[in-house]
Design an enzyme around this catalytic site. Sequence first.
Site, mmCIF file in Angstrom:
data_model
loop_
_atom_site.group_PDB
_atom_site.id
_atom_site.type_symbol
_atom_site.label_atom_id
_atom_site.label_comp_id
_atom_site.label_asym_id
_atom_site.label_seq_id
_atom_site.Cartn_x
_atom_site.Cartn_y
_atom_site.Cartn_z
ATOM 1 N N ASP A 144 -7.746 6.218 7.882
ATOM 2 C CA ASP A 144 -7.071 6.532 8.930
ATOM 3 C C ASP A 144 -6.257 7.764 8.446
ATOM 4 O O ASP A 144 -5.206 7.624 8.349
ATOM 5 C CB ASP A 144 -6.267 5.414 9.542
ATOM 6 N N ASP B 234 -4.598 8.424 2.024
ATOM 7 C CA ASP B 234 -5.980 8.317 2.286
ATOM 8 C C ASP B 234 -6.588 9.770 1.846
ATOM 9 O O ASP B 234 -7.654 9.509 1.159
ATOM 10 C CB ASP B 234 -6.398 8.249 3.862
ATOM 11 N N ASP C 222 -3.251 3.767 -1.068
ATOM 12 C CA ASP C 222 -4.607 4.037 -0.828
ATOM 13 C C ASP C 222 -5.273 4.772 -2.264
ATOM 14 O O ASP C 222 -6.559 4.519 -2.394
ATOM 15 C CB ASP C 222 -5.110 4.907 0.337
#
Length: 314
Positions: free
Chosen positions: A10, A15, A246
Amino acid sequence: MKRKFLIDVDTGVDDAQALMLALSIPDIEVIGITCVSGNVDVDQVCRNTLKVLSVCNRLDIPVYRGSSKSLAGIVLEASYYHGKDGLGDSYLSKDMDMGLLQREPAAVAMVSLINKYPGEITLVALAPLTNVALSLRLDPSFGNKLKEVFIMGGNTEGRGNSTVSAEFNFGADPEAAFVTLSDLPCPVTMIPWELNLTEASCHPWNWFDDWISHNTPKAQFNKAITHIAVYRQRVEMKSPFYRSCDLTAMAVAVDKSVAIGTESVYATVELSGTLTRGQMVVDWKGFLGKKPNVILVKKVNVERARQMYDEMIK
């Protein structure tokens, strides 16, 4: 033979960093990236993902648009932390060509790829687990055909970061998290929220300041997208360390030796609690009498991780 990675995102700041790390590892082939609503809406996630691939000169990797809502139709986002555009309000992705996206929906593509390469794919899930749960429902054999799964999400001590007791990815789609933990038979390694609250996975600010100061396109991109998150951590939260959840998860996925402290447990997700909906519940004492279904990472080799982070921005 290269290791095949399928990455579900996402794409916000961490990310983006995780994708950059995966793309910098020579023996990893990223065969696809699936996008889901989370930090920002799914269309912006797709734009951000394409931008990361552009910075890394890897627009050859297929990107798939996934779910725009949770299984229950609720939308939870994190623009306060990641910026309205998900990349620190740098607006670096606003002009990306959405025509580059694949036409196949993310969950359908995940099933197709798993069936094309049974037993070969490592799935790295860095987002709400909506796409993963849909894939499990589309093809009951989906989980059996995965090599392994790494999940950034869940919590082990009831410390919430999106609600009073739920971690964001699980809180954004509790039903999907429940289905994923219940139905995945392959090895599942989890990087929970609490791991990112201590020195066990974080980095001193002097290291971070040096990290973002390198004069390369990737380093400049990294600096541009992190400024809001850094302000939240450094000034508002007064954290003594920098964290990127992440990125930590991806470090463990690409090099298992980074995880130097783990524990196998049974974990599930609370769906009904008034205050605890979306909280991951760990059966530490074995009260439920069920076999462990996840491997929790409790400590990482931050020195090894930093070596990889330095390499990824060159």
